[in-house]
Design an enzyme around this catalytic site. Structure first.
Site, PDB file in Angstrom:
ATOM      1  N   GLY A 198       0.845  -1.202   0.000  1.00  0.00           N
ATOM      2  CA  GLY A 198       0.000   0.000   0.000  1.00  0.00           C
ATOM      3  C   GLY A 198       0.874   1.244   0.000  1.00  0.00           C
ATOM      4  N   ARG A 256      -5.095  -2.259   9.697  1.00  0.00           N
ATOM      5  CA  ARG A 256      -5.063  -3.733   9.743  1.00  0.00           C
ATOM      6  C   ARG A 256      -5.224  -4.233  11.176  1.00  0.00           C
ATOM      7  NH1 ARG A 256      -4.153  -6.070   4.886  1.00  0.00           N
ATOM      8  NH2 ARG A 256      -2.563  -5.193   3.523  1.00  0.00           N
ATOM      9  N   ARG A 261       0.900  -5.129  -4.899  1.00  0.00           N
ATOM     10  CA  ARG A 261       1.100  -6.131  -3.842  1.00  0.00           C
ATOM     11  C   ARG A 261       1.553  -7.457  -4.463  1.00  0.00           C
ATOM     12  NH1 ARG A 261      -0.675  -4.043   0.939  1.00  0.00           N
ATOM     13  NH2 ARG A 261      -2.408  -2.584   0.936  1.00  0.00           N
ATOM     14  N   ASP A 286       5.822  -5.150   5.711  1.00  0.00           N
ATOM     15  CA  ASP A 286       6.336  -6.489   6.044  1.00  0.00           C
ATOM     16  C   ASP A 286       6.361  -7.421   4.832  1.00  0.00           C
ATOM     17  OD1 ASP A 286       3.523  -6.258   6.280  1.00  0.00           O
ATOM     18  OD2 ASP A 286       3.432  -8.175   7.321  1.00  0.00           O
ATOM     19  N   ASP A 330       0.169   2.114   8.833  1.00  0.00           N
ATOM     20  CA  ASP A 330      -0.331   1.346   9.981  1.00  0.00           C
ATOM     21  C   ASP A 330       0.594   1.406  11.201  1.00  0.00           C
ATOM     22  OD1 ASP A 330      -2.232   0.587   8.124  1.00  0.00           O
ATOM     23  OD2 ASP A 330      -1.349  -1.383   7.748  1.00  0.00           O
ATOM     24  N   ASP A 355       2.880  -0.600  12.025  1.00  0.00           N
ATOM     25  CA  ASP A 355       2.878  -1.913  12.681  1.00  0.00           C
ATOM     26  C   ASP A 355       4.133  -2.728  12.401  1.00  0.00           C
ATOM     27  OD1 ASP A 355       2.431  -2.464  10.036  1.00  0.00           O
ATOM     28  OD2 ASP A 355       0.684  -3.729  10.335  1.00  0.00           O
ATOM     29  N   THR A 365       4.670   2.310   6.204  1.00  0.00           N
ATOM     30  CA  THR A 365       3.250   1.949   6.267  1.00  0.00           C
ATOM     31  C   THR A 365       2.523   2.985   7.120  1.00  0.00           C
ATOM     32  OG1 THR A 365       1.580   0.427   7.137  1.00  0.00           O
ATOM     33  CG2 THR A 365       3.733   0.301   8.173  1.00  0.00           C
TER      34      THR A 365
HETATM   35  O1  F6P Z   1      -1.330  -1.552   5.068  1.00  0.00           O
HETATM   36  C1  F6P Z   1      -1.845  -0.317   4.684  1.00  0.00           C
HETATM   37  C2  F6P Z   1      -3.319  -0.404   4.436  1.00  0.00           C
HETATM   38  O2  F6P Z   1      -3.766   0.887   4.087  1.00  0.00           O
HETATM   39  C3  F6P Z   1      -4.142  -1.000   5.569  1.00  0.00           C
HETATM   40  O3  F6P Z   1      -4.363  -0.077   6.611  1.00  0.00           O
HETATM   41  C4  F6P Z   1      -5.394  -1.411   4.829  1.00  0.00           C
HETATM   42  O4  F6P Z   1      -6.078  -2.449   5.475  1.00  0.00           O
HETATM   43  C5  F6P Z   1      -4.856  -1.881   3.512  1.00  0.00           C
HETATM   44  O5  F6P Z   1      -3.599  -1.247   3.338  1.00  0.00           O
HETATM   45  C6  F6P Z   1      -5.727  -1.572   2.334  1.00  0.00           C
HETATM   46  O6  F6P Z   1      -5.168  -2.145   1.210  1.00  0.00           O
HETATM   47  P1  F6P Z   1      -5.625  -1.869  -0.288  1.00  0.00           P
HETATM   48  O7  F6P Z   1      -5.029  -0.552  -0.700  1.00  0.00           O
HETATM   49  O8  F6P Z   1      -5.049  -2.988  -1.037  1.00  0.00           O
HETATM   50  O9  F6P Z   1      -7.105  -1.802  -0.298  1.00  0.00           O
END
Ligand code: F6P
Length: 343
Positions: free
Chosen positions: A10, A172, A71, A103, A128, A130, A126
């Site tokens: 992301g 997440r 991804r 990660d 997040d 995390d 990130t």
């Molecule tokens: O890991 C970053 C994040 O924004 C999370 O907070 C969220 O759950 C996820 O990516 C969303 O992913 P995508 O952009 O693939 O919908």
């Protein structure tokens, strides 16, 4: 020295600041960088772009990533994608690769380093917050600022309509964004994945506040929050290349329960990808720049299989595997501090 740069997973505000910093530092030492497009997919397909200094010198203020992201997991179809990836690495004449990611992306960099001795350096990112090893990731501060601006706006409309507003944040399985936003935006209650949802406590707080004269309410819920005895939330039923479920939608369930239990009109808002968009905050620009400069330093020293991280106010280096072994949950001291206001 020719250095590949890629951004995976992301996106988040601050990625371009890292690209700029790595590029400048490598350029200063007589080398050059090349951008690999859309994460690991770009290396599998050999899609790149040149990165003269003129391209990166002013990108610090721009959100997203000028390289694009995906991804893509090359270990998902290892028999096809790994040979292609390695062949393209050699074809491009790369001496090193700086992988900027979470990660998953750093996990792939670590495996490529271990399995094939590929010269990898990692930069953690990130919204997040995390990732292990690093105290804070860039992107997080900007995301929290976006959430609190949204809550400040939601507050006025909630107050006008005497409503409860349930605001869903990303993050997440970690409640960093929700907890920091709840503190900074004076929420009445917050749910985080690390603590099973205490519906009764939240309802009690909202009811008491009405009696005391506050005629609206703000509840923050992190997307990964779970009810007691419940496994991971799988409302969407979708997973990505790395097997992570797509989260989202818990706020509607929480809102429904609040409305039924209190009789207060309640609405839910999923802030979603807006939290990842736009210009990085000053804090994230500086942190991302410092991480980029130190990552480039590792490349110059040929110190591979390593990543950079923030410890206190210092940028440190650590083995790539340390950053990807476990996710960093919300430190519950922060939640305890936030909970002082959930009364
Ligand atoms: O890991 C970053 C994040 O924004 C999370 O907070 C969220 O759950 C996820 O990516 C969303 O992913 P995508 O952009 O693939 O919908």
């Amino acid at each position: 020295m020719k250095v590949g740069l890629l951004t995976g997973g992301g996106d988040c505000p601050g990625l371009n600041a890292v690209i700029r910093a790595v590029n400048q530092r490598i350029h200063n030492s007589g080398g050059s960088c090349i951008g690999i497009l859309e994460g690991w997919r770009g290396l599998i397909k050999c899609q790149t772009r040149e990165l003269p200094i003129s391209v990166t010198e002013e990108i610090i203020s721009r959100g997203g990533t000028i390289l694009g992201s995906s991804r893509t997991n090359p270990y998902k179809r290892p028999e096809v994608d790994l040979p292609a990836l390695r062949e393209n690495f050699a074809k491009l004449g790369l001496d090193a690769l700086v992988a900027i990611g979470g990660d998953d992306t750093l996990g792939v960099a670590n495996r490529l380093h271990n399995d094939f001795g590929m010269p990898m350096v990692g930069v953690p990112k990130t919204i997040d917050n995390d990732l292990n090893v690093t105290d804070f990731t860039f992107g997080f501060d900007t995301a929290v600022n976006i959430v609190i601006e949204a809550i400040d706006r939601l507050r006025t409309t909630s107050e006008s309509h005497r409503r409860v507003m349930v605001v869903e944040t990303m993050g997440r399985q970690a409640g960093w964004i929700a907890c920091f936003s709840a503190i900074a935006a004076a929420a009445d209650f917050a749910f985080v994945p690390e603590v099973p949802i205490e519906m009764d406590r939240c309802i009690e707080v909202l009811k008491r506040r009405r009696i005391e004269g506050k005629n609206y309410g703000i509840v923050v819920v992190s997307e990964g929050s779970k009810f007691p005895n419940q496994d991971e939330m799988t409302l969407t039923g979708k997973t990505d290349d790395f097997g992570h479920v797509q989260l989202g939608g818990i706020s509607a369930i929480v809102a429904d329960k609040i409305e039924k239990a209190t009789g207060f009109e309640t609405r839910s808002v999923v802030l979603g990808h807006i939290q990842r968009g736009g210009a990085p905050s000053a804090y994230d620009r500086v942190l991302a720049t410092r991480l980029g400069l130190h990552a480039a330093e590792l490349v110059v020293q040929k110190n591979f299989g390593r990543m950079v991280a923030l410890k206190g106010t210092k940028i440190i280096e650590a083995p790539l595997k340390d950053g990807v072994s476990n996710l960093k949950n919300l430190d519950l001291d922060f939640y305890k501090e936030a909970s002082v206001f959930f009364q």
